[in-house]
Structures are given as C-alpha cells and as structure tokens.
Design a protein around this motif. Sequence first.
Motif, PDB file in Angstrom:
ATOM      1  N   ASP A 150       0.820  -1.195  -0.031  1.00  0.00           N
ATOM      2  CA  ASP A 150       0.068  -0.048  -0.012  1.00  0.00           C
ATOM      3  C   ASP A 150       0.861   1.222  -0.053  1.00  0.00           C
ATOM      4  O   ASP A 150       0.257   2.210   0.657  1.00  0.00           O
ATOM      5  CB  ASP A 150      -1.210   0.020   1.259  1.00  0.00           C
ATOM      6  N   GLY A 151       2.045   1.241  -0.728  1.00  0.00           N
ATOM      7  CA  GLY A 151       2.727   2.438  -0.882  1.00  0.00           C
ATOM      8  C   GLY A 151       2.276   3.115  -2.268  1.00  0.00           C
ATOM      9  O   GLY A 151       1.242   2.734  -2.846  1.00  0.00           O
ATOM     10  N   ALA A 152       3.100   3.748  -2.853  1.00  0.00           N
ATOM     11  CA  ALA A 152       2.717   4.752  -4.114  1.00  0.00           C
ATOM     12  C   ALA A 152       2.218   3.840  -5.169  1.00  0.00           C
ATOM     13  O   ALA A 152       1.496   4.096  -6.102  1.00  0.00           O
ATOM     14  CB  ALA A 152       3.729   5.898  -4.143  1.00  0.00           C
ATOM     15  N   HIS A 153       3.289   2.854  -5.318  1.00  0.00           N
ATOM     16  CA  HIS A 153       3.134   1.974  -6.515  1.00  0.00           C
ATOM     17  C   HIS A 153       1.635   1.157  -6.569  1.00  0.00           C
ATOM     18  O   HIS A 153       1.179   0.841  -7.526  1.00  0.00           O
ATOM     19  CB  HIS A 153       4.274   1.074  -6.806  1.00  0.00           C
ATOM     20  N   THR A 154       1.605   0.774  -5.214  1.00  0.00           N
ATOM     21  CA  THR A 154       0.270  -0.115  -5.124  1.00  0.00           C
ATOM     22  C   THR A 154      -1.085   1.049  -5.364  1.00  0.00           C
ATOM     23  O   THR A 154      -1.832   0.642  -6.047  1.00  0.00           O
ATOM     24  CB  THR A 154      -0.059  -0.460  -3.750  1.00  0.00           C
ATOM     25  N   THR A 155      -1.003   2.345  -4.893  1.00  0.00           N
ATOM     26  CA  THR A 155      -2.114   3.112  -5.277  1.00  0.00           C
ATOM     27  C   THR A 155      -2.256   3.382  -6.634  1.00  0.00           C
ATOM     28  O   THR A 155      -3.239   3.553  -6.976  1.00  0.00           O
ATOM     29  CB  THR A 155      -1.634   4.447  -4.446  1.00  0.00           C
ATOM     30  N   GLN A 156      -1.042   3.588  -7.408  1.00  0.00           N
ATOM     31  CA  GLN A 156      -0.887   3.659  -8.658  1.00  0.00           C
ATOM     32  C   GLN A 156      -1.482   2.569  -9.412  1.00  0.00           C
ATOM     33  O   GLN A 156      -2.339   2.934 -10.327  1.00  0.00           O
ATOM     34  CB  GLN A 156       0.678   4.047  -9.302  1.00  0.00           C
ATOM     35  N   CYS A 157      -1.295   1.393  -9.111  1.00  0.00           N
ATOM     36  CA  CYS A 157      -1.885   0.300  -9.735  1.00  0.00           C
ATOM     37  C   CYS A 157      -3.534   0.258  -9.243  1.00  0.00           C
ATOM     38  O   CYS A 157      -4.474  -0.046 -10.106  1.00  0.00           O
ATOM     39  CB  CYS A 157      -1.573  -0.926  -9.170  1.00  0.00           C
ATOM     40  N   HIS A 158      -3.919   0.711  -8.284  1.00  0.00           N
ATOM     41  CA  HIS A 158      -5.344   0.840  -8.179  1.00  0.00           C
ATOM     42  C   HIS A 158      -6.058   1.870  -8.831  1.00  0.00           C
ATOM     43  O   HIS A 158      -7.256   1.280  -9.535  1.00  0.00           O
ATOM     44  CB  HIS A 158      -5.635   1.190  -6.563  1.00  0.00           C
ATOM     45  N   THR A 159      -5.396   2.907  -8.993  1.00  0.00           N
ATOM     46  CA  THR A 159      -5.748   4.045  -9.945  1.00  0.00           C
ATOM     47  C   THR A 159      -6.039   3.468 -11.482  1.00  0.00           C
ATOM     48  O   THR A 159      -6.907   3.697 -12.152  1.00  0.00           O
ATOM     49  CB  THR A 159      -5.138   5.418  -9.765  1.00  0.00           C
ATOM     50  N   LEU A 160      -4.975   3.071 -11.812  1.00  0.00           N
ATOM     51  CA  LEU A 160      -4.895   2.410 -13.269  1.00  0.00           C
ATOM     52  C   LEU A 160      -6.047   1.736 -13.338  1.00  0.00           C
ATOM     53  O   LEU A 160      -6.621   1.745 -14.314  1.00  0.00           O
ATOM     54  CB  LEU A 160      -3.658   1.690 -13.485  1.00  0.00           C
ATOM     55  N   LEU A 161      -6.249   0.570 -12.447  1.00  0.00           N
ATOM     56  CA  LEU A 161      -7.428  -0.392 -12.661  1.00  0.00           C
ATOM     57  C   LEU A 161      -8.601   0.300 -12.505  1.00  0.00           C
ATOM     58  O   LEU A 161      -9.574   0.058 -13.540  1.00  0.00           O
ATOM     59  CB  LEU A 161      -7.416  -1.442 -11.808  1.00  0.00           C
ATOM     60  N   GLU A 162      -8.851   1.132 -11.839  1.00  0.00           N
ATOM     61  CA  GLU A 162     -10.111   1.786 -11.511  1.00  0.00           C
ATOM     62  C   GLU A 162     -10.576   2.881 -12.523  1.00  0.00           C
ATOM     63  O   GLU A 162     -11.754   2.667 -13.192  1.00  0.00           O
ATOM     64  CB  GLU A 162     -10.025   2.747 -10.314  1.00  0.00           C
ATOM     65  N   GLN A 163      -9.543   3.563 -13.070  1.00  0.00           N
ATOM     66  CA  GLN A 163      -9.715   4.500 -14.190  1.00  0.00           C
ATOM     67  C   GLN A 163      -9.891   3.727 -15.591  1.00  0.00           C
ATOM     68  O   GLN A 163     -10.942   4.113 -16.273  1.00  0.00           O
ATOM     69  CB  GLN A 163      -8.662   5.468 -14.410  1.00  0.00           C
ATOM     70  N   SER A 164      -9.159   2.801 -15.699  1.00  0.00           N
ATOM     71  CA  SER A 164      -9.214   2.075 -17.173  1.00  0.00           C
ATOM     72  C   SER A 164     -10.559   1.335 -17.190  1.00  0.00           C
ATOM     73  O   SER A 164     -11.122   1.156 -18.310  1.00  0.00           O
ATOM     74  CB  SER A 164      -7.962   1.318 -17.377  1.00  0.00           C
ATOM     75  N   LEU A 165     -11.050   0.736 -15.997  1.00  0.00           N
ATOM     76  CA  LEU A 165     -12.191  -0.192 -16.134  1.00  0.00           C
ATOM     77  C   LEU A 165     -13.333   0.762 -15.799  1.00  0.00           C
ATOM     78  O   LEU A 165     -14.549   0.175 -16.140  1.00  0.00           O
ATOM     79  CB  LEU A 165     -12.044  -1.121 -15.164  1.00  0.00           C
ATOM     80  N   GLY A 166     -13.309   1.891 -15.120  1.00  0.00           N
ATOM     81  CA  GLY A 166     -14.460   2.600 -14.715  1.00  0.00           C
ATOM     82  C   GLY A 166     -15.054   2.139 -13.706  1.00  0.00           C
ATOM     83  O   GLY A 166     -16.332   2.136 -13.545  1.00  0.00           O
ATOM     84  N   ILE A 167     -14.368   1.556 -12.740  1.00  0.00           N
ATOM     85  CA  ILE A 167     -14.843   0.981 -11.415  1.00  0.00           C
ATOM     86  C   ILE A 167     -14.421   2.015 -10.227  1.00  0.00           C
ATOM     87  O   ILE A 167     -13.829   2.696 -10.094  1.00  0.00           O
ATOM     88  CB  ILE A 167     -14.653  -0.384 -11.363  1.00  0.00           C
ATOM     89  N   GLN A 168     -15.255   1.673  -9.164  1.00  0.00           N
ATOM     90  CA  GLN A 168     -15.048   2.637  -7.981  1.00  0.00           C
ATOM     91  C   GLN A 168     -14.079   2.034  -7.051  1.00  0.00           C
ATOM     92  O   GLN A 168     -13.382   2.848  -6.345  1.00  0.00           O
ATOM     93  CB  GLN A 168     -16.458   2.690  -7.321  1.00  0.00           C
ATOM     94  N   LYS A 169     -13.802   0.817  -7.352  1.00  0.00           N
ATOM     95  CA  LYS A 169     -12.606   0.334  -6.193  1.00  0.00           C
ATOM     96  C   LYS A 169     -12.003  -0.778  -6.514  1.00  0.00           C
ATOM     97  O   LYS A 169     -12.531  -1.949  -6.902  1.00  0.00           O
ATOM     98  CB  LYS A 169     -13.146   0.261  -4.960  1.00  0.00           C
ATOM     99  N   ALA A 170     -10.590  -0.803  -6.727  1.00  0.00           N
ATOM    100  CA  ALA A 170      -9.810  -2.224  -6.827  1.00  0.00           C
ATOM    101  C   ALA A 170      -8.741  -2.190  -5.892  1.00  0.00           C
ATOM    102  O   ALA A 170      -8.308  -1.191  -5.221  1.00  0.00           O
ATOM    103  CB  ALA A 170      -8.870  -1.954  -8.179  1.00  0.00           C
ATOM    104  N   LEU A 171      -8.427  -3.242  -5.340  1.00  0.00           N
ATOM    105  CA  LEU A 171      -7.449  -3.780  -4.285  1.00  0.00           C
ATOM    106  C   LEU A 171      -6.689  -4.789  -4.682  1.00  0.00           C
ATOM    107  O   LEU A 171      -6.962  -5.687  -5.086  1.00  0.00           O
ATOM    108  CB  LEU A 171      -8.003  -4.042  -2.847  1.00  0.00           C
ATOM    109  N   LEU A 172      -5.211  -4.434  -4.876  1.00  0.00           N
ATOM    110  CA  LEU A 172      -4.224  -5.558  -5.111  1.00  0.00           C
ATOM    111  C   LEU A 172      -4.417  -6.307  -4.021  1.00  0.00           C
ATOM    112  O   LEU A 172      -4.357  -6.308  -2.925  1.00  0.00           O
ATOM    113  CB  LEU A 172      -2.983  -4.934  -5.367  1.00  0.00           C
ATOM    114  N   THR A 173      -4.038  -7.663  -4.402  1.00  0.00           N
ATOM    115  CA  THR A 173      -4.022  -8.781  -3.514  1.00  0.00           C
ATOM    116  C   THR A 173      -2.493  -9.712  -4.011  1.00  0.00           C
ATOM    117  O   THR A 173      -1.945  -9.527  -4.905  1.00  0.00           O
ATOM    118  CB  THR A 173      -5.184  -9.778  -3.787  1.00  0.00           C
ATOM    119  N   THR A 174      -2.465 -10.734  -3.137  1.00  0.00           N
ATOM    120  CA  THR A 174      -1.135 -11.415  -3.279  1.00  0.00           C
ATOM    121  C   THR A 174      -1.513 -12.512  -4.640  1.00  0.00           C
ATOM    122  O   THR A 174      -0.683 -13.010  -5.073  1.00  0.00           O
ATOM    123  CB  THR A 174      -0.828 -12.208  -1.961  1.00  0.00           C
TER     124      THR A 174
END
Length: 377
Positions: free
Chosen positions: A31-55
């Motif tokens: 949950d640092g900057a790179h994780t946050t960036q992945c969340h944003t990339l997924l949320e914006q590209s898919l048009g969804i309200q929330k993505a959470l990276l998992t293992t």
Amino acid sequence: MIRIPFNRPFATGKEIDYIRDAIATPKLSGDGAHTTQCHTLLEQSLGIQKALLTTSCTHALEMAALLLNMAPGDEVILPAFTFPSTANAFVLRGARPIFVDVRADTLNIDESQIEQRITDRTKAIFVVHYAGVGCEMDTILAIARRHVLAVVEDNAHGLYGRYRGRYLGTFGQLAALSFHETKNFSSGEGGALLINDAQFNQRAEVLREKGTDRSRFFRGEVDKYNWIDVGSSYLPSELLAAFLRAQLEHRGQIQSMRRETWENYARELASWAETNGARLPIIPPECEQSYHMFYLIMPSFESRQALISHLAALGILAVFHYLPLHLSPMGLRFGGCEGDCPVTENLADRLLRLPFFTGMSSSEQAQVIDAVRAFRC
Ligand SMILES: *Cc1c(COP(=O)(O)O)cnc(C)c1O
C-alpha cells in the motif's frame, strides 16, 4: 529440449525503474505509491469505483467468499471447467460447490443450466470468463436478480475483455484478477479484487489488512488501529506492485502484441483445422476477447495426445488445461459423478493450448504453425 516454451514472462523495461524507486523511497511493504498507482490505473481504465491489489487471484476469491459471509450449508454455483481456486475460495468457508456444465462454443458456464441448480441454500454464482471471452452475463445477472444471489467473476483470464461493450470484471458485485506469470499482465504472483458494490469497500480493506482498520488509520480517519474483524494478509509488497505498475501502464502495447499473435494463429491454422476436424476458439459477436490464450479442440482425446507428443518431439511445449473439477478427488467428495457435465468431460479431453505469450516472435510462432500443419489427424 524445449525450443519454444508454453509461456515466457514479458517485461516492458520500465519494471526495473519502478522497483529501483521503491527501494530508494524506501517503502517495500504494501500500500505505498506503486500500489496506489495500480489501484488508480485499474479503477480508471475499467471505470470502477474500487480495486485492491492482492497477493493472488486465489486470495481475491477468498476475500469475496469472506465478504459474502459464506458459511457451512451454503451452496455456490460454478462451472465444472475451471481452476480449483474458484471452488476452494468458498469451500474453505464450508460452502458446497454445485458444478454446472459449460457451453460447447465458449467453454463458459452454460447459463441455461443454472436456474435448475438453484435451491434455497444457494448463495452465489461464481462465473469464469474462459480464455477471456465473456460469459452470457445478461442472462446470468437476470437469474441472480430473480433469486437474489451474488455474482462473483473469476476474471483471471479476462482483464480488458468486454461483453456487450462493457469490461469483464465490472458485472458481479465482486471480481478477481490474476497477475500470475501466465496471465496477460503479471507481477510473477499477484491478483486484485474489483469491488463493484460500495457496501463492501470498508470491510474489504479490513479483511485484507489482518482484520484491522489499518487502512483507515494510514488515511488519518481513525487515531489508532485495532482488531475489528476476521482477516488475513492479502496485500502484496511494493516490489510486486512496482513491477505490475509498469505492465498496467503498457496495457495498449501488451494487448496489441497479444492480439497480433492470436489473430496470426487463427488465420494461419484455419484451413488446417477444417481439413483435420479440429476447431479454433469461437468468439461470439457480443464478446471482445482479452487475447489470453490460443487453444484447439481436437477431434478426440487420442489426437490431442498425439499432437502434444508431435509438438514435444519438435521442442514445442503445448499443454492441455483443466481436468473436470466434479471428477477430481475433491469433486468426488462433493458427490461428483461421471456424466454430470458431459460437455466439460468431452472438451477437457480434447482441448490443447498452443504456446502463446506476450513477445512471442514471429519466427517462434511460424515454427509452431508449421509443426501443427505437419500433423494429420
Ligand atoms: C490462474 C487462475 C486462478 C489463480 O490465479 P492465482 O493468481 O495464481 O491465484 C484462478 N482462476 C482461474 C480461472 C485462473 O486461470
């Protein structure tokens, strides 16, 4: 000797820069900057309200089962042709898998057989978009609405595939992605939970952070964090998120490379397939696939095995895929019987996957095509 592997991991070149940045920051836990960036990339590209990276995708599916409060006595409908994780996610909570056969064209759950398997114990429908080709979601969502069931998408194969113009992973209340080495976008091991129903947002963060409200604490929303629910450790390290970020940022490049390889196979093998009684993947007009894999359905089990051996002798690794889950040792313990899912049983024996990966060279692909064309059923 293997000259052409089934899969080879692809890197865009940017991964190492982001990993270096994570080391220099320094921030290596989740949950640092790179994780946050992945969340944003997924949320914006898919048009969804929330993505959470998992293992892993497996862990995202486990989170879905926890969020839906799966418990002993519950039943969950799923296709018989899938990876064990789709079932294990809720079997771990004591729920029972109810296997449904697949459609002969897409190998996705046969939506026309779902309703007859629903009982008053049914809690959810878990669908899998096989090879990144969408399930018949209009029908499935209508059934789920009628019986008030949750829908979870195991979208391990289908990131950026679409059904009737809408991205896979945006239909169910919850969806799971995989970033395993063999998937279109990868961090070696990894996954994500997509949350399309905001009522799950807060609890998902807690489950992912060992049952604590640490995510809210880090945002400054609470002044200490505490054990407030069940949970586990489902967040990946920043090193993995840094790698994945580079992959997600190169979405266009990765998907267009895969598309070209896929279309080349389809074009170059069409007449061979026709003469030899094999069939190529079927993509219904309402689906835009994700270009996850290229498979052949051979005329028989024997011809499938013979083609695998023929290719292996030429140094080309082709593989079969899922064994029917209802006939696996675990499936039998849940009462699976031969003949329960005849289409699955038949196609699982005849399906063969050709080498297919991002960055496969045209000369590698030409060798595979020539080798397949030299085979007669
Ligand atoms: C790969 C795969 C999984 C498991 O993914 P992991 O990220 O390795 O846990 C689950 N379901 C399907 C359909 C898969 O193909």
